[in-house]
Design an enzyme around this catalytic site. Sequence first.
Site, PDB file in Angstrom:
ATOM      1  N   HIS A  34       0.863  -1.193   0.000  1.00  0.00           N
ATOM      2  CA  HIS A  34       0.000   0.000   0.000  1.00  0.00           C
ATOM      3  C   HIS A  34       0.888   1.228   0.000  1.00  0.00           C
ATOM      4  O   HIS A  34       1.259   1.750   1.061  1.00  0.00           O
ATOM      5  CB  HIS A  34      -0.923  -0.030   1.219  1.00  0.00           C
ATOM      6  N   HIS A  36       1.252   4.806  -2.630  1.00  0.00           N
ATOM      7  CA  HIS A  36       0.863   5.545  -3.843  1.00  0.00           C
ATOM      8  C   HIS A  36       2.131   6.172  -4.399  1.00  0.00           C
ATOM      9  O   HIS A  36       2.793   6.937  -3.684  1.00  0.00           O
ATOM     10  CB  HIS A  36      -0.149   6.637  -3.494  1.00  0.00           C
ATOM     11  N   HIS A 214      -9.442   0.859  -1.131  1.00  0.00           N
ATOM     12  CA  HIS A 214      -9.415   1.562   0.148  1.00  0.00           C
ATOM     13  C   HIS A 214     -10.825   1.478   0.751  1.00  0.00           C
ATOM     14  O   HIS A 214     -11.807   1.806   0.075  1.00  0.00           O
ATOM     15  CB  HIS A 214      -9.071   3.033  -0.044  1.00  0.00           C
ATOM     16  N   GLU A 217     -11.107   3.478   6.043  1.00  0.00           N
ATOM     17  CA  GLU A 217     -10.066   4.423   6.493  1.00  0.00           C
ATOM     18  C   GLU A 217     -10.800   5.526   7.250  1.00  0.00           C
ATOM     19  O   GLU A 217     -10.732   5.601   8.474  1.00  0.00           O
ATOM     20  CB  GLU A 217      -9.297   4.979   5.288  1.00  0.00           C
ATOM     21  N   ASP A 295       1.759   4.085   2.637  1.00  0.00           N
ATOM     22  CA  ASP A 295       0.711   4.913   2.037  1.00  0.00           C
ATOM     23  C   ASP A 295       1.300   6.046   1.189  1.00  0.00           C
ATOM     24  O   ASP A 295       1.445   5.896  -0.036  1.00  0.00           O
ATOM     25  CB  ASP A 295      -0.230   5.452   3.115  1.00  0.00           C
ATOM     26  N   ASP A 296       1.623   7.172   1.815  1.00  0.00           N
ATOM     27  CA  ASP A 296       2.180   8.339   1.108  1.00  0.00           C
ATOM     28  C   ASP A 296       3.378   8.842   1.912  1.00  0.00           C
ATOM     29  O   ASP A 296       3.297   9.885   2.592  1.00  0.00           O
ATOM     30  CB  ASP A 296       1.111   9.429   0.983  1.00  0.00           C
TER      31      ASP A 296
HETATM   32  N1  ADE Z   1      -4.685   8.658  -2.168  1.00  0.00           N
HETATM   33  C1  ADE Z   1      -3.439   8.727  -1.704  1.00  0.00           C
HETATM   34  N2  ADE Z   1      -3.413   8.379  -0.407  1.00  0.00           N
HETATM   35  C2  ADE Z   1      -4.680   8.063  -0.051  1.00  0.00           C
HETATM   36  C3  ADE Z   1      -5.295   7.625   1.141  1.00  0.00           C
HETATM   37  N3  ADE Z   1      -4.614   7.421   2.272  1.00  0.00           N
HETATM   38  N4  ADE Z   1      -6.632   7.422   1.135  1.00  0.00           N
HETATM   39  C4  ADE Z   1      -7.331   7.622   0.036  1.00  0.00           C
HETATM   40  N5  ADE Z   1      -6.796   8.033  -1.119  1.00  0.00           N
HETATM   41  C5  ADE Z   1      -5.478   8.253  -1.168  1.00  0.00           C
HETATM   42 ZN    ZN Z   2      -3.705   4.781   0.367  1.00  0.00          ZN
END
Ligand code: ADE
Ligand code: ZN
Length: 356
Positions: A34, A36, A214, A217, A295-296
């Site tokens: 996971h 991006h 997703h 969350e 994630d990011d």
């Molecule tokens: N796009 C990038 N990160 C995300 C996240 N944590 N939740 C939903 N969309 C995303």
């Molecule tokens: Zn994500």
Amino acid sequence: MISDNLTPSRPDITALPVERVAHLLRVSPKAELHVHIEGTLEPELIFALAQRNGVSLPYADVEALRKAYAFTDLQSFLDLYYAGCDVLRTEQDFFDLAWAYFQRAARDHVVRVEPFFDPQSHTARGVGFEVFMPAFIQAAQRAQDELGLSVGWIVSVLRHLSEEDALQMLDAAQPWLDHLIGIGLDSSERGNPPEKFSRVFARAREMGLHAVAHAGEEGPPAYVLGALDVLKVERIDHGVRASEDPALMQRLAREQMPLTVCPLSNVRLCVVPDLAQHNLPQLLAAGLKVTVNSDDPAYFGGYVNDNLTELFAAQPALGAAQAYALLRNSLEASFAADGDKALWIAQLDAQWRQAV
Ligand code: ADE
Ligand code: ZN
């Protein structure tokens, strides 16, 4: 020594001290399921690409941009994340982005990564698949050749846009199918339930893509159910709010449905107050197949090893058994070939056996 209370073939890890566990978390082979790719765009690269492409940014410098990364919820992050994407214009930009992340992931001993990318955030700006796909393919090949890092790309649908937009995106992805392993669903969760994309996912599954989404969350447990029953996903991305529904928890455990949990993301987006209160230990204790991911990472303050080690430092209930389970789950839950997975798991076990 190969016995513990889980499976006879697993290393006996019960007596490992905390520092040894932290070390093993860092150096063990692992999969990142996971992440991006656009979320790996570090502020330094944003500034470098802006300069290269003549894009003006509303921030004086890297520090000022980093200061703006104070999020209150998912949407407040997404607004900056999509704005950041605007510096990605050329094939070289996308290559530099992906290659930088792959090098960083290899340093964390990631052996398999299944990154998401968001085509609609680029096509809406006139940057098409013919720009980013060759870059992603070339970066993945180089990662395999030079880093021994296996890559499987997941094309992700922006759920705040329409079903029609997603279907058009899938058409545009069709020529690149050989280089894709899955379809995902991301962006603003609340108000955009999985059911909105039932036909998109049905088509993607017919095209031979694995399905993930997703869910849970910021959205309610019902969205996790929708992802399972309507989109027929094989993994849930995040899924932390599943703990609000005992019946759903039992089902996730029974089906051994992988959850790709992202602890630092959950803290930064105010899904949980802090790492010490993250419910990952409860999810694991309930028998769910949990994995840890970043994630990011450029926005949330840490890559996969940071997520693992900071979570363990904050949660005394997490020890060697949980560390081993999370690492092993990440490899088992990947969409890589069975032979590759078996090899990585054997490497993981060899490393842990050596440590006990
Ligand atoms: N796009 C990038 N990160 C995300 C996240 N944590 N939740 C939903 N969309 C995303
Ligand atoms: Zn994500």
